[in-house]
Design a protein around this motif. Structure first.
Motif, short mmCIF file in Angstrom:
data_model
loop_
_atom_site.label_atom_id
_atom_site.label_comp_id
_atom_site.label_asym_id
_atom_site.label_seq_id
_atom_site.Cartn_x
_atom_site.Cartn_y
_atom_site.Cartn_z
N ARG A 1 1.11 -1.39 -0.35
CA ARG A 1 -0.07 0.06 0.53
C ARG A 1 0.90 1.23 -0.29
NH1 ARG A 1 -5.63 -1.90 3.87
NH2 ARG A 1 -5.64 -3.47 2.90
N ASN A 2 0.41 2.45 -0.09
CA ASN A 2 0.58 3.74 0.09
C ASN A 2 1.94 3.33 -1.08
OD1 ASN A 2 -0.56 3.86 1.65
ND2 ASN A 2 0.69 5.15 2.95
N VAL A 3 1.28 3.95 -2.07
CA VAL A 3 2.75 3.85 -4.18
C VAL A 3 3.89 5.38 -3.67
CG1 VAL A 3 2.48 3.71 -6.29
CG2 VAL A 3 0.68 3.05 -5.51
N ARG A 4 5.33 5.11 -3.54
CA ARG A 4 6.03 6.11 -3.65
C ARG A 4 6.71 6.22 -5.15
NH1 ARG A 4 5.14 9.32 0.53
NH2 ARG A 4 4.21 8.30 2.20
N ARG A 5 7.38 7.04 -5.82
CA ARG A 5 7.55 6.61 -7.08
C ARG A 5 9.20 6.67 -6.70
NH1 ARG A 5 2.85 7.96 -7.64
NH2 ARG A 5 1.63 6.20 -8.58
N THR A 6 9.89 6.35 -6.94
CA THR A 6 11.45 7.03 -6.47
C THR A 6 11.97 6.74 -8.00
OG1 THR A 6 12.64 4.85 -5.52
CG2 THR A 6 10.48 5.42 -4.38
N SER A 7 14.07 7.42 -7.28
CA SER A 7 14.66 7.13 -8.34
C SER A 7 15.44 5.89 -8.63
CB SER A 7 15.79 8.51 -8.52
OG SER A 7 16.32 7.70 -6.70
N GLN A 8 15.04 4.66 -7.72
CA GLN A 8 14.51 3.64 -8.17
C GLN A 8 13.42 2.82 -8.95
OE1 GLN A 8 16.82 1.10 -5.35
NE2 GLN A 8 18.76 2.85 -4.78
N GLY A 9 12.65 3.51 -9.11
CA GLY A 9 11.83 2.57 -9.36
C GLY A 9 10.41 3.05 -8.26
N VAL A 10 9.49 2.25 -8.93
CA VAL A 10 7.87 2.33 -8.34
C VAL A 10 8.12 1.16 -6.40
CG1 VAL A 10 5.24 1.37 -7.58
CG2 VAL A 10 6.36 3.42 -9.20
N ILE A 11 7.35 1.56 -5.52
CA ILE A 11 8.32 0.91 -4.09
C ILE A 11 6.78 1.56 -3.42
CG2 ILE A 11 10.25 1.64 -3.94
CD1 ILE A 11 9.76 3.42 -1.30
N TYR A 12 6.19 0.36 -2.66
CA TYR A 12 5.23 0.23 -2.01
C TYR A 12 4.82 0.71 -0.54
CZ TYR A 12 2.44 -0.78 -6.18
OH TYR A 12 2.48 -0.68 -7.59
N SER A 13 5.20 2.09 0.31
CA SER A 13 5.84 2.09 1.83
C SER A 13 4.67 1.43 3.24
CB SER A 13 5.96 3.65 1.71
OG SER A 13 4.36 4.40 2.22
N ARG A 14 3.98 1.26 2.90
CA ARG A 14 3.50 0.39 4.24
C ARG A 14 2.51 0.13 4.33
NH1 ARG A 14 -3.63 2.27 4.34
NH2 ARG A 14 -4.01 1.13 6.28
#
Length: 385
Positions: A91-104
């Motif tokens: 859950r909680n999509v995050r877009r970072t320099s290393q790609g999409v992560i889910y932080s929750r």
């Protein structure tokens, strides 16, 4: 480890429904020695669990038919919304320099209903996943994000585990009831914050209990924010294991145990904490977390010399997966991140660790979690550091 002379108060205890009842105390003198673990005959550690509803799409690999997810329009390279009903960082999509992560982190699984009324009300019956005892029932939905929920205690291999059934419409059991595997315990609903009728589902967890000293810990850290209505069965004190993997792996290996499942977890960070007056409370229930205690008979409150500190290893979610005695002397928790990343650690550890790369520290919630996990069984008022 060096030898020490100990003078300690030993609390003599008895158990009722996993709650300690102090029977008395005596002074014990331990001269120049270590209390050695004793070999014992292990109880049956085999696990038998069934799905809690008639929805068995999970075993057919039909994820969208099994999981109730969140409504979002995925962008390229993002997972569809139903995956948010899975266990893990979903859950909680995050877009970072290393790609999409889910932080929750999602601590359980969300199971879709199979039956609804013409108004969309869920009708699915909820059943106990294994034999056990009902140890907690929350009958006021407004008192928890879980809404109406039930906790059932199961004993596998001399350790207690807790299945939790949340967002119920109604509850059909009471505290103290003995339930058989498959016995009806409630009806699926959508009680609790953030759950609408269209997203009605059962949230299911299998948990370890972190500490019997939870009430004192809560008073120390969170009492001013909100009252603790749920005592030791508060969700903050129940930490979920990978229940989806457990279901699947048991089909391939019915002899699988939860300690074996833990060996598959990836260590993410470790924290060294000062040695308390006795073992951390969690080890009395789950001595298999420490190799030196795997064949040990717990004698609650008895002092044990295991070194100067404990090194506790955690999965990214904050699940403690290993305890090791250490000779290192520390005055406060000492953090080491094992999986270094340029992505902010707060997104990778459910907010428990701050920083990135070689720069890291425990967040306030991380320090609270460490305090709870490292509390000793006789430390009901203050932390050990």
């Amino acid at each position: 480890m060096g030898m020490k002379t100990w003078v300690s108060i030993v609390w003599l205890t008895a158990f009722s429904k996993n709650r300690m009842l102090v029977a008395g105390a005596c002074i014990v003198f331990l001269f120049s020695g270590v209390i050695s673990p004793r070999a014992i005959a292990q109880d049956d550690s085999r696990i038998s669990i069934v799905l809690p509803t008639d929805n068995d799409a999970f075993f057919r690999g039909a994820g969208p038919e099994f999981y109730m997810g969140t409504y979002r329009r995925p962008r390229p390279n993002e997972k569809p919304g139903w995956t948010a009903g899975q266990y893990g960082f979903v859950r909680n999509v995050r877009r970072t320099s290393q790609g999409v992560i889910y932080s929750r982190f999602h601590e359980g699984i969300d199971i879709r209903p199979l039956k609804r009324t013409s108004r969309g009300e869920p009708l699915d019956e909820i059943r106990a996943i294994a034999d056990g005892e009902v140890v907690y029932v929350n009958e006021r939905a407004s008192r928890s994000n879980y809404g109406l929920y039930i906790v059932v205690e199961h004993w596998w291999g001399q350790s207690p585990y807790y299945s939790l059934y949340a967002h119920l419409k109604s509850i059909g059991v009471s505290i103290g009831d003995q339930v058989d595997q498959g016995a009806p315990i409630g009806i699926m609903g959508y009680t609790g914050r953030g759950v609408s009728r269209s997203r009605a589902h059962l949230h299911l967890e299998i948990n370890l209990m972190l500490s019997e000293a939870f009430n004192a810990w809560y008073d120390d850290h969170l009492k001013r924010a909100a009252p603790n209505h749920h005592e030791i069965y508060n969700g903050l004190n129940l930490v979920g294991i990978d229940i989806a993997s457990l279901y699947l792996e048991l089909r391939e290996n019915p002899a699988l145990t939860i300690p074996e499942l833990f060996t598959r977890e990836t260590p993410f960070f470790e924290v060294t904490v000062p040695l308390g007056p006795t073992l951390p409370d969690i080890l009395w229930r789950y001595p298999w977390l420490c190799d030196e205690l795997k064949d040990w008979v717990p004698e609650y409150g008895a002092p044990i010399e295991m070194g100067n500190s404990w090194k506790i290893t955690f999965a990214a979610s904050g699940l403690p997966i290993k305890f090791e005695p250490s000779d290192e002397v520390v005055d406060s928790p000492k953090l080491n991140v094992l999986q270094r990343s340029s992505i902010a650690y707060q997104y990778l550890t459910n907010g428990l660790v701050r920083g990135r790369g070689n720069n890291f520290s425990l967040s306030e919630s991380g320090r609270r979690r460490i305090d709870l996990i490292s509390r000793s069984v006789d430390d009901l008022g203050n932390s050990g550091w």
